[in-house]
Design a protein around this motif. Structure first.
Motif, PDB file in Angstrom:
ATOM      1  N   UNK A  16       0.838  -1.211   0.000  1.00  0.00           N
ATOM      2  CA  UNK A  16       0.000   0.000   0.000  1.00  0.00           C
ATOM      3  C   UNK A  16       0.870   1.257   0.000  1.00  0.00           C
ATOM      4  N   UNK A  17       1.903   1.247   0.823  1.00  0.00           N
ATOM      5  CA  UNK A  17       2.759   2.430   0.934  1.00  0.00           C
ATOM      6  C   UNK A  17       3.509   2.712  -0.371  1.00  0.00           C
ATOM      7  N   UNK A  19       2.368   2.531  -3.179  1.00  0.00           N
ATOM      8  CA  UNK A  19       1.456   3.201  -4.123  1.00  0.00           C
ATOM      9  C   UNK A  19       1.334   4.691  -3.826  1.00  0.00           C
ATOM     10  N   UNK A  20       1.941   5.129  -2.720  1.00  0.00           N
ATOM     11  CA  UNK A  20       1.752   6.531  -2.305  1.00  0.00           C
ATOM     12  C   UNK A  20       2.241   7.486  -3.393  1.00  0.00           C
ATOM     13  N   UNK A  21       1.473   8.502  -3.683  1.00  0.00           N
ATOM     14  CA  UNK A  21       1.903   9.483  -4.697  1.00  0.00           C
ATOM     15  C   UNK A  21       2.965  10.416  -4.124  1.00  0.00           C
ATOM     16  N   UNK A  22       3.493  11.249  -4.989  1.00  0.00           N
ATOM     17  CA  UNK A  22       4.417  12.299  -4.549  1.00  0.00           C
ATOM     18  C   UNK A  22       3.675  13.254  -3.619  1.00  0.00           C
ATOM     19  N   UNK A  23       4.410  13.812  -2.710  1.00  0.00           N
ATOM     20  CA  UNK A  23       3.788  14.812  -1.835  1.00  0.00           C
ATOM     21  C   UNK A  23       3.393  16.033  -2.664  1.00  0.00           C
ATOM     22  N   UNK A  24       2.220  16.575  -2.437  1.00  0.00           N
ATOM     23  CA  UNK A  24       1.824  17.778  -3.184  1.00  0.00           C
ATOM     24  C   UNK A  24       2.684  18.962  -2.736  1.00  0.00           C
TER      25      UNK A  24
ATOM     26  N   UNK B  12       6.095  13.960   3.050  1.00  0.00           N
ATOM     27  CA  UNK B  12       6.164  12.585   2.526  1.00  0.00           C
ATOM     28  C   UNK B  12       5.494  11.590   3.471  1.00  0.00           C
ATOM     29  N   UNK B  15       1.714  12.011   3.321  1.00  0.00           N
ATOM     30  CA  UNK B  15       1.095  11.456   2.110  1.00  0.00           C
ATOM     31  C   UNK B  15       1.019   9.934   2.209  1.00  0.00           C
ATOM     32  N   UNK B  16       2.062   9.316   2.748  1.00  0.00           N
ATOM     33  CA  UNK B  16       1.999   7.852   2.924  1.00  0.00           C
ATOM     34  C   UNK B  16       0.890   7.502   3.918  1.00  0.00           C
ATOM     35  N   UNK B  19      -2.301   7.839   2.229  1.00  0.00           N
ATOM     36  CA  UNK B  19      -2.497   6.731   1.291  1.00  0.00           C
ATOM     37  C   UNK B  19      -3.076   5.528   2.025  1.00  0.00           C
TER      38      UNK B  19
END
Lengths: 509, 150
Positions: A16-17, A19-24, B12, B15-16, B19
């Motif tokens: 799952x982690x 898949x995390x996108x880039x930080x906005x 970062x 965001x994780x 997610x």
């Protein structure tokens, strides 16, 4: 511990982690929007090339528009039930003398007593009423029309409050499919910067959407529904609701009761808030400062999001008196009151039940919060301790948790819906048991009455903290889990005469 | 430290975390919205533990995020034609698994299994009691076990 299950969950989490996108990017531009009055909050959106967007025309829309007097005289017209013609403008009619009905409503003004998000005046609700000399066929629409007329035409008067709406303009009101149309003249769009214009819009939106049946509205200028308030380029397309304007508010808005309301027990205290951990406190006091009721409640969301709150608060008072309903948050730093909103109201007497000067007639045991203690009497606010599914259901109903599934922490919930206070006689030789971890595990220890009383303030009232939020708790309080705070529950045991024979602290994990 | 510096330091991780709470598609939005509201709130200047506060803000924002959104995304991804199949980095089974958990349970799982925090540390990060964390974890493990055993 199932190691294999753990490793599978860990693997699933890692997948799952990954898949995390880039930080906005840092939301800098939006921040400027939030903090700079000249640009206003994120919603409604500011569009500087507003004129290019044009405006929709109202013609042909089946909506009944009621227009107040073009002068600054208060309108006394209500929508006639038979008038359902399209796009009709109903002018003020003369009605026979003799009040046969009245409407009650809130009007939203600005107050220096409440600090708004940009340090300017905050939004407050004022209770007003309007007499009618003809029967009111549709009370909600009548109250809506009266409220907007009172806002725009009457204004704040000499109340000491402010309005950002230009003086001397008229207002028209229509309703179609549950959406209110508020028609204003072009003068509504002029004067003031965008901060004032946002306040202006917020005053109208909050006033126009106060009835649950009609919770969205559109702006119309000179009979044409508009998408943009052209002078400041503020987009108002689509039905406007209070949600669009929450970011303009101070952290706590009190909708009920409103300033000037005549309230009776129990008082419904409610509104919206965005405060740390959604925790709110309230107080009903007389003008001379006597606290008639106080307590805590939670908004449905907090710490960065807006949530509703509502709580029924009973009080006991013999004769009618002026007073205040105050809602505030406690600073997460040091527990002091912050975001205080205090409304003057009239508190009617004999609204609450007569306080019982004798306790529960039956011998037994109940859990309560204590609001006043002495060697001979204690004032108790009875509560209910629930566990398991019952606790989850009650906490969900009270808005403490977001869903039953979420569950209450530690599988218990102390429900305190009824804030009625009872004065209880303390029996000679009463036993006081406090919880302590001095022995290494939490256990009850009997303490002398004097030692227990010393944990409270000198006047016998508890310290204004929850048990786990005491910032720096000096001796002799250490080790007793906040026993002298208002958040500490106690089990009270009564004898056959209703006297308290044992006071035992309930440990809260 | 400026808000921007605080944001860069934690973005970062946030965001994780997001997610884990709402899936990869909406995580950035949830973080942006949470930070926007947090930095704009009047109480922010009094906050001492920025990281914990931001985590709680993201959790609150995720709770107000529509729960059905992730479910809809999973359904759409599963129904997608091969030509429009999800990119390889999107693991639909994993998303379907977390969809079975409440947001609080997801938070407990991410902080426990990704950040390796002990229940007490998860509790202080989220501002809840340790007992609450343990219960959420137990329920999450139980639900995931059912799913993984299927």
């Amino acid at each position: 511990m199932n190691d294999r299950l753990d490793s599978r969950i860990r693997e699933l989490t890692y997948r799952l982690m990954y898949m995390a996108p880039e930080a906005p990017p840092f939301p800098e531009e939006s921040m400027t929007t939030l903090q700079t009055p000249s640009r206003g909050p994120r919603r409604p959106v500011l569009v500087w090339a507003a004129a290019a967007l044009g405006a929709l025309v109202l013609v042909g829309v089946p909506v009944l528009l009621l227009r107040s007097s073009e002068t600054a005289e208060p309108a006394t017209t209500v929508p006639p039930a038979s008038s359902t013609s399209t796009t009709a403008e109903t002018t003020t009619t003369t009605v026979p003398v003799g009040v046969v009905a009245f409407t009650e409503f809130n009007v939203y003004f600005l107050s220096d007593e409440v600090e708004g998000p940009n340090g300017d005046a905050g939004l407050v609700a004022v209770r007003r009423s309007q007499d009618h000399t003809a029967p009111v066929e549709d009370p909600v629409r009548a109250a809506l029309f009266d409220a907007l007329t009172s806002l725009v035409v009457d204004g704040p008067g000499d109340s000491g409050l402010y309005s950002s709406i230009p003086e001397g303009i008229a207002v028209g009101v229509g309703v179609e499919d549950g959406i209110v149309t508020v028609d204003l003249p072009a003068a509504f769009e002029s004067g003031g910067g965008s901060a004032m214009m946002f306040s202006r819009l917020a005053q109208v939106v909050f006033t126009a959407t106060q009835f649950p049946e009609l919770d969205a509205m559109r702006f119309s200028i000179d009979g044409q529904i508009v998408d943009v308030i052209t002078s400041e380029g503020i987009i108002v397309d689509g039905p406007q609701s209070r949600d669009n304007y929450l970011d303009l508010l101070q952290p706590i808005l009190v909708d009920s009761p409103a300033i000037g309301a005549v309230v009776e027990s129990p008082v419904t205290i409610g509104g919206v808030a965005n405060v740390f951990e959604a925790a709110l406190a309230y107080e009903i006091t007389t003008a001379s400062g006597d606290v008639l009721a106080d307590g805590f409640t939670n908004a449905t969301c907090g710490t960065g999001c807006w949530g509703d709150y509502t709580v029924e608060v009973p009080y006991t008072l013999e004769t009618e008196t002026a007073g205040f309903v105050t809602v505030f948050a406690n600073s997460p730093e040091d527990g002091r009151r912050i975001n205080v909103v205090s409304y003057p109201v009239t508190l009617t007497g004999e609204g609450g039940e007569t306080p019982e000067t004798t306790p529960a007639a039956e011998p037994g045991r109940e859990i309560a919060f204590l609001t006043q203690v002495s060697a001979t009497e204690i004032v108790a606010d009875s509560a209910e301790m629930l566990t398991g599914d019952e606790a989850n259901q009650a906490a969900f109903e009270d808005g403490v948790i977001g869903s039953v599934d979420e569950g209450v922490p530690n599988d218990y919930y102390i429900r305190n819906q009824d804030d009625q206070l009872r004065t209880l006689a303390v029996a000679d030789g009463v036993t006081v048991v406090l919880q302590t971890s001095a022995t290494g595990s939490v256990s009850g220890v009997e303490v002398p009455m004097d030692e227990w009383l010393a944990l409270f303030k000198a006047d016998g009232t508890p310290w204004d903290y929850e048990v786990d939020e005491v910032p720096s708790w000096p001796e002799p309080h250490m080790g007793y889990f906040g026993a002298g705070t208002k958040g500490a529950p106690y089990w009270l045991t009564f004898d056959a005469d209703g006297n308290v024979i044992e006071i035992e602290q309930q440990y809260l994990p | 430290m400026t808000d921007e510096e605080i944001y860069r330091k934690h973005a970062d991780d946030l965001v994780r975390f997001a997610t884990g709470l709402v899936g990869p598609f909406d995580a950035a939005d949830v973080v942006s919205d949470a930070c926007l509201r947090t930095f704009g709130s009047r109480g922010w200047s009094t906050v001492t533990n920025h990281r914990a506060y931001l985590y709680r803000s993201v959790l609150n924002q995720a709770r107000s995020h529509h729960r059905s959104t992730l479910r809809r995304r999973v359904r759409e991804l599963r129904a997608a034609e091969p030509a429009t199949a999800p990119p390889q980095e999107v693991d639909v089974d994993v998303l379907a698994a977390i969809d079975r958990l409440s947001v609080q349970q997801r938070a407990a799982v991410v902080l426990t299994y990704w950040e390796d925090l002990a229940p007490g540390d998860v509790a202080s990060r989220l501002g809840v009691s340790e007992g609450s964390v343990k219960r959420h974890l137990a329920r999450a493990r139980s639900r995931l076990k059912e799913l993984l055993d299927e």
